[in-house]
Design a protein around this motif. Structure first.
Motif, PDB file in Angstrom:
ATOM      1  N   GLY A  34      -6.165  -8.591   2.484  1.00 50.54           N
ATOM      2  CA  GLY A  34      -5.922  -9.297   1.959  1.00 50.54           C
ATOM      3  C   GLY A  34      -6.131 -10.000   0.508  1.00 50.54           C
ATOM      4  O   GLY A  34      -6.503  -8.860  -0.465  1.00 50.54           O
ATOM      5  N   ASP A  35      -5.445 -11.562   0.310  1.00 50.72           N
ATOM      6  CA  ASP A  35      -5.194 -11.740  -1.143  1.00 50.72           C
ATOM      7  C   ASP A  35      -6.204 -12.822  -1.472  1.00 50.72           C
ATOM      8  O   ASP A  35      -5.893 -13.820  -1.103  1.00 50.72           O
ATOM      9  CB  ASP A  35      -4.062 -12.125  -1.976  1.00 50.72           C
ATOM     10  N   ILE A  36      -7.072 -13.182  -2.576  1.00 50.26           N
ATOM     11  CA  ILE A  36      -7.340 -13.897  -2.868  1.00 50.26           C
ATOM     12  C   ILE A  36      -7.158 -14.358  -5.063  1.00 50.26           C
ATOM     13  O   ILE A  36      -6.941 -13.119  -5.905  1.00 50.26           O
ATOM     14  CB  ILE A  36      -9.305 -13.564  -3.486  1.00 50.26           C
ATOM     15  N   ILE A  75      -3.915 -15.980 -10.903  1.00 50.55           N
ATOM     16  CA  ILE A  75      -4.631 -15.096 -10.375  1.00 50.55           C
ATOM     17  C   ILE A  75      -5.951 -14.718  -9.745  1.00 50.55           C
ATOM     18  O   ILE A  75      -6.313 -15.435  -8.799  1.00 50.55           O
ATOM     19  CB  ILE A  75      -5.694 -15.973 -12.706  1.00 50.55           C
ATOM     20  N   GLY A  76      -5.738 -13.054  -9.515  1.00 54.62           N
ATOM     21  CA  GLY A  76      -6.529 -12.825  -8.051  1.00 54.62           C
ATOM     22  C   GLY A  76      -6.633 -11.792  -7.629  1.00 54.62           C
ATOM     23  O   GLY A  76      -6.190 -10.714  -8.845  1.00 54.62           O
ATOM     24  N   GLY A  95       1.290  -1.182  -0.089  1.00 56.38           N
ATOM     25  CA  GLY A  95       0.327   0.398  -0.055  1.00 56.38           C
ATOM     26  C   GLY A  95       0.680   1.396   0.274  1.00 56.38           C
ATOM     27  O   GLY A  95       0.280   1.611  -0.185  1.00 56.38           O
ATOM     28  N   TYR A  96       2.524   1.076   0.346  1.00 58.30           N
ATOM     29  CA  TYR A  96       3.194   2.024   0.382  1.00 58.30           C
ATOM     30  C   TYR A  96       4.709   1.712  -0.545  1.00 58.30           C
ATOM     31  O   TYR A  96       5.625   1.629   0.305  1.00 58.30           O
ATOM     32  CB  TYR A  96       3.439   2.251   1.582  1.00 58.30           C
ATOM     33  N   GLN A  97       3.951   1.680  -1.868  1.00 56.32           N
ATOM     34  CA  GLN A  97       4.920   1.254  -2.889  1.00 56.32           C
ATOM     35  C   GLN A  97       6.273   2.178  -3.266  1.00 56.32           C
ATOM     36  O   GLN A  97       7.819   1.755  -3.196  1.00 56.32           O
ATOM     37  CB  GLN A  97       4.838   0.311  -3.739  1.00 56.32           C
ATOM     38  N   ALA A 146      -4.191   1.398   3.866  1.00 55.06           N
ATOM     39  CA  ALA A 146      -3.611   0.879   4.677  1.00 55.06           C
ATOM     40  C   ALA A 146      -3.272   2.245   5.826  1.00 55.06           C
ATOM     41  O   ALA A 146      -4.027   3.586   5.605  1.00 55.06           O
ATOM     42  CB  ALA A 146      -2.818   2.706   3.461  1.00 55.06           C
ATOM     43  N   ILE A 147      -3.591   1.851   6.491  1.00 50.61           N
ATOM     44  CA  ILE A 147      -3.663   2.603   8.565  1.00 50.61           C
ATOM     45  C   ILE A 147      -3.350   3.460   8.936  1.00 50.61           C
ATOM     46  O   ILE A 147      -3.924   4.902   8.557  1.00 50.61           O
ATOM     47  CB  ILE A 147      -3.398   1.641   9.081  1.00 50.61           C
ATOM     48  N   GLU A 148      -2.284   4.217   8.128  1.00 47.58           N
ATOM     49  CA  GLU A 148      -1.888   5.884   8.427  1.00 47.58           C
ATOM     50  C   GLU A 148      -2.307   6.898   7.031  1.00 47.58           C
ATOM     51  O   GLU A 148      -2.644   7.737   7.316  1.00 47.58           O
ATOM     52  CB  GLU A 148      -0.224   6.115   8.084  1.00 47.58           C
ATOM     53  N   GLY A 149      -1.962   5.795   5.840  1.00 50.74           N
ATOM     54  CA  GLY A 149      -2.336   6.973   5.249  1.00 50.74           C
ATOM     55  C   GLY A 149      -4.062   7.016   5.179  1.00 50.74           C
ATOM     56  O   GLY A 149      -4.290   7.364   3.663  1.00 50.74           O
ATOM     57  N   LYS A 150      -4.738   5.928   5.186  1.00 50.88           N
ATOM     58  CA  LYS A 150      -6.680   6.285   5.803  1.00 50.88           C
ATOM     59  C   LYS A 150      -6.717   5.553   4.059  1.00 50.88           C
ATOM     60  O   LYS A 150      -7.562   7.006   3.651  1.00 50.88           O
ATOM     61  CB  LYS A 150      -7.060   7.418   6.413  1.00 50.88           C
ATOM     62  N   TYR A 151      -6.659   4.718   3.021  1.00 52.83           N
ATOM     63  CA  TYR A 151      -7.114   5.013   1.983  1.00 52.83           C
ATOM     64  C   TYR A 151      -7.771   2.942   1.852  1.00 52.83           C
ATOM     65  O   TYR A 151      -6.273   2.427   2.569  1.00 52.83           O
ATOM     66  CB  TYR A 151      -6.441   5.637   1.032  1.00 52.83           C
ATOM     67  N   PHE A 152      -8.344   3.237   0.979  1.00 52.42           N
ATOM     68  CA  PHE A 152      -8.535   1.729   0.921  1.00 52.42           C
ATOM     69  C   PHE A 152      -7.479   1.537  -0.896  1.00 52.42           C
ATOM     70  O   PHE A 152      -6.846   2.509  -1.757  1.00 52.42           O
ATOM     71  CB  PHE A 152      -9.425   1.143   0.001  1.00 52.42           C
ATOM     72  N   PHE A 153      -6.821   0.818  -0.744  1.00 53.60           N
ATOM     73  CA  PHE A 153      -6.089   0.052  -2.233  1.00 53.60           C
ATOM     74  C   PHE A 153      -6.244  -1.636  -2.688  1.00 53.60           C
ATOM     75  O   PHE A 153      -6.598  -2.379  -1.837  1.00 53.60           O
ATOM     76  CB  PHE A 153      -4.940   0.149  -1.580  1.00 53.60           C
ATOM     77  N   GLY A 154      -6.130  -1.627  -3.978  1.00 59.21           N
ATOM     78  CA  GLY A 154      -6.515  -3.161  -4.180  1.00 59.21           C
ATOM     79  C   GLY A 154      -5.629  -3.269  -5.917  1.00 59.21           C
ATOM     80  O   GLY A 154      -4.762  -2.151  -6.014  1.00 59.21           O
ATOM     81  N   ASN A 155      -5.053  -4.109  -5.667  1.00 60.65           N
ATOM     82  CA  ASN A 155      -3.928  -4.889  -7.198  1.00 60.65           C
ATOM     83  C   ASN A 155      -4.412  -6.164  -7.858  1.00 60.65           C
ATOM     84  O   ASN A 155      -5.087  -6.884  -6.991  1.00 60.65           O
ATOM     85  CB  ASN A 155      -2.423  -4.787  -6.411  1.00 60.65           C
TER      86      ASN A 155
END
Length: 284
Positions: A244-246, A261-262, A187-189, A268-277
């Protein structure tokens, strides 16, 4: 082999050509890649800016591997030396003044695992390590060093596995921003960091084994879930995330090597946003 790849840890999309010769000992690998790189850095006023440049890498790597296996343990160790010719073309804001480099690096890695059953996702017992060190012919103060240690222990149910990884990296970002050799906090790459220390935890568990054939196109072996929590110290700032990864493991067009494939969803707790990959890998 050749193709187009995306490195999420470095936010790098590149075209690559890769050749490996393993007919004799040691193994020789030649790799060329060219593409865009991005990162965040702090300007003299303390504000965050986006750095953008195109980079070509021509790498020659010589590796001495060793492996053995029996009914109790599988072992693999490899030591290598690598030369890299780097050419840099700034596109946007670029905080460094070096446009070409010759670097030399050494790497040592190894692992020892209990043999896995067919329904296991990760080993139930095992250890792995990785050590890297890189510098430059032109500027000896330019240095990248990193290590990672990973342990696998049994989960709470059959075929479950807990993975715990501790890693650290130092990077001379004021001279040149080496690509990361260890995974950062999910989440913070894309931050340019001089020093990073992180802890990653994963809980791997299978959900379903459908053994489902969809015509002659797909054969779905299993559905897997990995829950994770990461925390990392980026210079003097702590950043953490969970999620989590599915994943589906399947065979496509009866190709022997299965595909994974998933999708990853995290917060991101400190960033306060959701992320997805999107996630994609090939099992060998």
């Amino acid at each position: 082999e050749t193709g187009l790849k995306y490195n999420n840890s470095n936010n790098k999309t590149s075209f690559f050509i890769n050749y490996t010769y393993s007919g004799l000992y040691p193994i020789v690998n030649i790799n060329m890649d060219y593409g865009d790189r991005f990162s965040y850095f702090f300007n003299p006023l303390g504000k965050v800016e986006n750095s953008h440049w195109r980079e070509m890498n021509l790498k020659t790597k010589i590796t001495l591997p060793y492996s053995s296996r029996n009914n109790r343990w599988n072992r693999y160790f490899a030591n290598s030396i690598e030369h890299n010719l780097i050419d840099i073309n700034p596109i946007g804001a670029y905080p460094n003044n070096i446009l070409s480099l010759n670097t030399i690096g050494v790497e040592s890695k190894g692992q020892i695992f209990r043999p896995m059953a067919k329904n296991d996702i990760r080993p139930r017992f095992g250890m792995a390590y990785s050590l890297t060190l890189s510098t430059s012919f032109e500027k000896r103060e330019l240095l990248l060093s990193s290590y990672s240690l990973t342990a696998f222990i049994p989960g709470f149910l059959k075929n479950n596995s807990i993975e715990i990884s501790l890693s650290s990296q130092r990077n001379s970002i004021d001279i040149y921003n080496f690509s990361n050799t260890i995974p950062l906090t999910r989440g913070y790459q894309w931050y340019s960091i001089a020093k990073f220390t992180g802890l990653r935890t994963n809980y791997h568990l299978p959900l379903l084994y459908p053994d489902l054939s969809i015509g002659r196109v797909f054969y779905i072996q299993r559905l897997m879930l990995t829950a994770f929590y990461d925390i990392g110290k980026y210079d003097s700032t702590y950043l953490s995330s969970f999620g989590g990864d599915i994943n589906f493991r399947l065979n496509f067009l009866r190709i022997e090597q299965p595909l994974n494939i998933g999708y990853r969803l995290g917060y991101a707790i400190e960033g306060k946003y959701f992320f997805g990959n999107l996630l994609f890998s090939i099992s060998f």
